[in-house]
Design an enzyme around this catalytic site. Sequence first.
Site, PDB file in Angstrom:
ATOM      1  N   SER A  12     -27.992 -26.720  31.501  1.00  0.00           N
ATOM      2  CA  SER A  12     -29.240 -26.380  30.888  1.00  0.00           C
ATOM      3  C   SER A  12     -29.876 -27.536  30.104  1.00  0.00           C
ATOM      4  O   SER A  12     -29.111 -28.473  29.702  1.00  0.00           O
ATOM      5  CB  SER A  12     -28.732 -25.250  29.846  1.00  0.00           C
ATOM      6  N   TYR A  33     -24.000 -22.636  22.477  1.00  0.00           N
ATOM      7  CA  TYR A  33     -24.413 -22.518  24.042  1.00  0.00           C
ATOM      8  C   TYR A  33     -25.091 -24.052  24.255  1.00  0.00           C
ATOM      9  O   TYR A  33     -24.775 -24.670  25.060  1.00  0.00           O
ATOM     10  CB  TYR A  33     -25.654 -21.636  24.537  1.00  0.00           C
TER      11      TYR A  33
END
Length: 250
Positions: free
Chosen positions: A146, A159
């Site tokens: 990501s 995250y």
Amino acid sequence: MVNNMLEGKVAVVIGGAGGIGKAAAHRLAASGARVVVVGMNDLKAVEEIAAGLPGAGHMAALASITDSATLTALAQDVQGRYGKADILVNAAGFTKPVSHADLDALSDELIDEMFKVNWRGQFAAIRAFRALLVASGDGLVVNVSSISATTGVGSNVAYCAVKAGLDIMAVSLGRTLAPHIRVVNVAPGVVDTTFVPGRGADFNEKVAGTTPLGRIGTPDDIAAAIEACATHLTFTTGTTLVVDGGRRLN
């Protein structure tokens, strides 16, 4: 339609029931690979996905990336059926929205779960399939990362951290596993899936309006990048390919 660029290849897609995993399985199958679609607990769902792929010789299976024994068993099943594995796609993962400012809400338990599912699990899958990928002589691992890894903007602080860890894993393993296995990460921005709970059309429209290319990503955008790692970017390893419509530029 099958284009045969990956004819004879066997691709294992872990997280194959998710939006990106399902799209990747379809792309790889359309390029001629036999695809093992791996889900976590719903065999019927991945059987339906495998049955709908172009080409033939596909397989559905279950494994949990938090249970290394199931990954080892999966690798054994793949070896028994195909005798090899050429491509491993790590598309499984999870997250939970937590405000970056709310430090108390990001509990120790959630942090541990984030690392277990989004970093340890990918490493465990690579470990389980290493021998098969080496035996291929042209092994490839593609992890779904990501842009949160570099922007520090994401569903929660943990995250962002696990994705940064996944990116450095690609550097470490790209070096260590060469020349027999290439390791490449694909880093999306916002993608039109249900991956992040609570994000709907309003959020997507807002993000699209501030993304240079004017829209958010689709699962097929990311799947196309995964396919390219296997078909065109064959001199690439130990790096992260950003596929975000320019989102990180803002």
